[in-house]
Scaffold this motif. Sequence first.
Motif, PDB file in Angstrom:
ATOM      1  N   TRP A 118      14.955 -22.944  60.938  1.00 24.01           N
ATOM      2  CA  TRP A 118      14.118 -22.550  62.061  1.00 24.01           C
ATOM      3  C   TRP A 118      13.925 -23.758  62.958  1.00 24.01           C
ATOM      4  CZ3 TRP A 118      12.755 -23.637  57.195  1.00 24.01           C
ATOM      5  CH2 TRP A 118      11.719 -24.532  56.962  1.00 24.01           C
ATOM      6  N   PRO A 137       9.252 -19.711  58.487  1.00 26.37           N
ATOM      7  CA  PRO A 137       8.578 -18.463  58.851  1.00 26.37           C
ATOM      8  C   PRO A 137       9.211 -17.232  58.207  1.00 26.37           C
ATOM      9  CG  PRO A 137       9.783 -19.356  60.726  1.00 26.37           C
ATOM     10  CD  PRO A 137       9.874 -20.365  59.628  1.00 26.37           C
ATOM     11  N   ASN A 142       6.301 -17.902  51.057  1.00 25.53           N
ATOM     12  CA  ASN A 142       4.996 -18.119  51.673  1.00 25.53           C
ATOM     13  C   ASN A 142       3.922 -17.276  51.004  1.00 25.53           C
ATOM     14  OD1 ASN A 142       6.008 -19.987  53.453  1.00 25.53           O
ATOM     15  ND2 ASN A 142       6.261 -18.540  55.122  1.00 25.53           N
TER      16      ASN A 142
END
Length: 175
Positions: A118, A137, A142
Amino acid sequence: LFLILIIRILKKNGKCGIILPDGFMSGEKVKAKIKKYLLNECNLHTIIRLQPFVFYPYTNIPTNILFFDKTAPTKEIWYYEQPYPTDYKYTKTQFIKEEEFKQTLEWFKNKKKTKNSWKVNIEEIKNRNYDLDFKNPDSQNNDKELEESNNAIDELIKNFEEANVLLNELKNDLK
């Protein structure tokens, strides 16, 4: 301070790759000033995020490879998350293998958005006070990291409560 020395002695158009612990990526005060200096003096174009235990048994601290050159101030940084091997774990006798970097090297040559990469604009970094600790992301880790963090916090709260009970008992015994 070693990073500041490298930046200062790096010649114009010079290139550098350096491995730094994850702790460098975030932090305020002096750390933020060092990162600001790096981003203003050099083009930090790529950060490769290595998995924990890459340098096991010496440390299990996650590390990053920072690539920069002394050509212009940083405008954007590409991040790449080095995939963790699926067929084995790093141990005292099983180190990171050269072939694990083949995919990384291919990406490095072309730098396109993938599930492991990213890009972050300098304005985002400035808005976060030069914090470079950007997570992937698109990472499915996460949610797992958030759950593990919440579990750790719950465990800490429980331990503090137990410690508080013990301290009160000790206080009463001392009376």
